[in-house]
Write a protein that holds these residues in place. Structure first.
Motif, PDB file in Angstrom:
ATOM      1  N   TYR A   1      83.610 -73.040  -4.120  1.00 58.40           N
ATOM      2  CA  TYR A   1      85.005 -73.104  -4.317  1.00 58.40           C
ATOM      3  C   TYR A   1      85.929 -72.820  -3.078  1.00 58.40           C
ATOM      4  N   VAL A   2      87.128 -73.504  -2.738  1.00 60.26           N
ATOM      5  CA  VAL A   2      87.733 -73.349  -1.711  1.00 60.26           C
ATOM      6  C   VAL A   2      89.027 -72.483  -2.321  1.00 60.26           C
ATOM      7  N   GLU A   3      89.238 -71.531  -1.698  1.00 60.51           N
ATOM      8  CA  GLU A   3      90.502 -70.711  -2.020  1.00 60.51           C
ATOM      9  C   GLU A   3      91.865 -71.456  -1.838  1.00 60.51           C
ATOM     10  N   ARG A   4      92.829 -71.476  -2.746  1.00 60.74           N
ATOM     11  CA  ARG A   4      94.170 -72.209  -2.754  1.00 60.74           C
ATOM     12  C   ARG A   4      94.863 -71.197  -2.641  1.00 60.74           C
ATOM     13  N   SER A   5      94.889 -70.062  -1.799  1.00 63.66           N
ATOM     14  CA  SER A   5      95.846 -69.085  -1.643  1.00 63.66           C
ATOM     15  C   SER A   5      96.934 -69.377  -1.279  1.00 63.66           C
ATOM     16  N   PRO A   6      98.015 -68.855  -2.211  1.00 67.24           N
ATOM     17  CA  PRO A   6      98.160 -67.755  -2.846  1.00 67.24           C
ATOM     18  C   PRO A   6      98.011 -68.117  -4.363  1.00 67.24           C
ATOM     19  N   LEU A   7      97.767 -69.277  -4.771  1.00 64.83           N
ATOM     20  CA  LEU A   7      97.794 -69.672  -6.233  1.00 64.83           C
ATOM     21  C   LEU A   7      96.969 -68.692  -7.223  1.00 64.83           C
ATOM     22  N   GLU A   8      95.733 -68.369  -6.612  1.00 68.64           N
ATOM     23  CA  GLU A   8      94.868 -67.542  -7.310  1.00 68.64           C
ATOM     24  C   GLU A   8      95.479 -66.351  -7.756  1.00 68.64           C
ATOM     25  N   ILE A   9      96.050 -65.522  -6.572  1.00 70.76           N
ATOM     26  CA  ILE A   9      96.694 -64.464  -6.848  1.00 70.76           C
ATOM     27  C   ILE A   9      97.997 -64.438  -7.782  1.00 70.76           C
ATOM     28  N   ILE A  10      98.745 -65.623  -7.574  1.00 71.90           N
ATOM     29  CA  ILE A  10      99.898 -65.745  -8.130  1.00 71.90           C
ATOM     30  C   ILE A  10      99.688 -65.791  -9.918  1.00 71.90           C
ATOM     31  N   CYS A  11      98.630 -66.774 -10.123  1.00 73.79           N
ATOM     32  CA  CYS A  11      97.899 -66.922 -11.345  1.00 73.79           C
ATOM     33  C   CYS A  11      97.720 -65.542 -11.995  1.00 73.79           C
ATOM     34  N   ALA A  12      96.609 -64.737 -11.336  1.00 68.72           N
ATOM     35  CA  ALA A  12      96.113 -63.646 -11.869  1.00 68.72           C
ATOM     36  C   ALA A  12      97.286 -62.505 -12.266  1.00 68.72           C
TER      37      ALA A  12
END
Length: 464
Positions: A137-148
């Motif tokens: 999995y390649v991080e799509r930062s900051p999308l993961e943080i925004i979603c969580a």
């Protein structure tokens, strides 16, 4: 001699290899062994650090379908042992052998019936192969943080949009796994698992199917019949009551639900008008009702919303919109490192000139270069848009889909033969976008990548 798990795995590997010319992936073998041991998907997931939704709704259904096609008999988790052992016994009897199963023995496969052959030849909808794996999995930062962070708020709703094979499901899986570590209850259902000819033509059947699948995902007993009263309350009220008085009331922790591939409903107004209105009504309930504040929704789709919906009954104009784009060069470098390849620009730049930052196309290239070190990047790129290249199956599936939809093929021909971005009528543009074949910039359209331009410019040449 007793038939054992290792023999079963070997038979599965052999029949899949002979039928599809590919090997079972590591995660497919994990699911196969877990199913043999009568483990639930959550047990398999916990022991191997995968999410339950990824194994139960993505890997497993595709694996059972692959084995069903290869063995000529329906395979599912509950009958796996019986089918594989029956196949083994037939082959043992046919060879009149009492020796243990040889790992290198090639067993003949049952020939496909005329009906099966016809189905394979006439299949026109591109099937999304397992392009990526969670450990890459390649991080799509900051999308993961925004979603969580968004989903930690009461009554949150997120809309995730990206074309096919861009990694939407993997983003959701990563976010849900993170929330699960915080004690949230999570469940994800892909509408791709529904039988469109059965569930998409009747609202009651669709909502029942949805509730049963979510109940299973949450590892709860099915209590649907106790809450459902289609004749007097109607399907929408019955479904809402089931959610409020059973699924939401079952625990005090937040409940995060993901509805994936919802655009599959767009051609079915007899279902989508009421279903999307229902989702909007649940979202509105989270504003004022305490029990509903525990609900958080994720809606995932592959194309823009081109259907007609009342502005006050649409879930597509509320909440947080998230749109996935191609990988950046930096993300492509990270991806290359996951495949133990040197992430220098002499690899990255030529590859991106052909496929852009498309996650699936990059995955195929990196995996091929890793497993075939004698192949140079120049060779791979030269053959890429041809029938001898690594993308031949992917390109052919899209070609078959276009050929079965002549108007769409004509529209895409305009795109690949144009020297500058052009405009198309909206419905064709949305459909091509959902397939991942084009990029939209405002109203301007161009091929998603040079691979598609080169291949389809050649094969759409005879389309009027």
């Amino acid at each position: 001699m007793k038939f054992n798990r290792e023999q079963a795995v070997q038979i599965a590997k052999q029949v899949v290899s002979d039928q599809t010319h590919r090997s079972l992936t590591d995660v497919e073998v994990i699911v196969l062994k877990g199913a043999w041991d009568r483990q639930d998907y959550d047990q398999i997931a916990a022991q191997n650090q995968y999410s339950t939704s990824y194994l139960g709704q993505d890997v497993a259904p595709k694996l059972w379908k692959t084995l069903t096609d290869a063995l000529g008999e329906r395979v599912k988790k509950s009958n796996l042992k019986q089918v594989l052992e029956g196949y083994w016994q037939q082959k043992m009897a046919a060879t009149d052998s009492t020796n243990p199963l040889s790992q290198n023995h090639n067993y003949p496969l049952p020939s496909a019936s005329p009906k099966q052959q016809s189905t394979e030849l006439c299949q026109t909808t591109p099937e999304a192969p397992a392009a990526l794996t969670p450990d890459r999995y390649v991080e799509r930062s900051p999308l993961e943080i925004i979603c969580a962070k968004t989903l930690s708020q009461p009554g949150a709703l997120i809309r995730i949009k990206a074309p096919s094979l861009m990694g939407k499901t993997f983003l959701v899986t990563r976010v849900l796994a993170q929330l699960a570590t915080q004690g949230y209850r999570t469940a994800s259902v892909s509408l791709n698992l529904a039988d469109s000819s059965k569930h998409f033509t009747n609202l009651d059947k669709f909502l029942r199917w949805l509730c049963i699948n979510l109940t299973h995902e949450l590892h709860l007993p099915n209590q649907l019949d106790e809450y459902w009263d289609e004749d007097y309350m109607g399907s929408k009220v019955s479904c809402t009551t089931y959610f409020e008085d059973y699924l939401l009331a079952n625990a005090n922790t937040p409940l995060v639900l993901c509805f994936d591939d919802v655009d599959l409903l767009f051609p079915h107004p007899e279902v989508y008008e009421d279903f999307f209105g229902l989702l909007r009504s649940w979202y509105e309930k989270t504003r004022s009702r305490q029990r509903w504040k525990k609900l958080r929704l994720i809606i995932v789709h592959s194309t823009d919303v081109y259907i007609r919906l009342n502005i006050n009954q649409s879930p597509f104009n509320v909440g947080l919109p998230i749109e996935l784009s191609d990988f950046t060069p930096e993300q492509v470098q990270t991806f290359a490192q996951y495949h133990e390849l040197e992430p220098d620009m002499s690899l990255i730049q030529p590859l991106m000139q052909m496929v852009g930052g498309h996650p699936y196309l990059l995955e195929q290239a990196f995996a091929h270069l890793k497993s075939n070190p004698e192949i140079t990047l120049e060779q791979l790129l030269a053959e890429a848009p041809t029938e001898s290249g690594i993308y031949k199956s992917h390109l052919r599936e899209n070609w078959l889909h276009l050929r079965s939809h002549p108007e769409l093929a004509t529209a895409f021909k305009q795109v690949v033969t144009a020297t500058i971005p052009i405009q198309l009528e909206p419905i064709s543009a949305y459909q091509l976008q959902s397939l991942g074949l084009i990029k939209l910039s405002g109203n301007q359209i161009e091929p998603h990548c040079n691979l598609y331009r080169l291949y389809f410019r050649q094969y759409l040449g005879d389309i009027e």
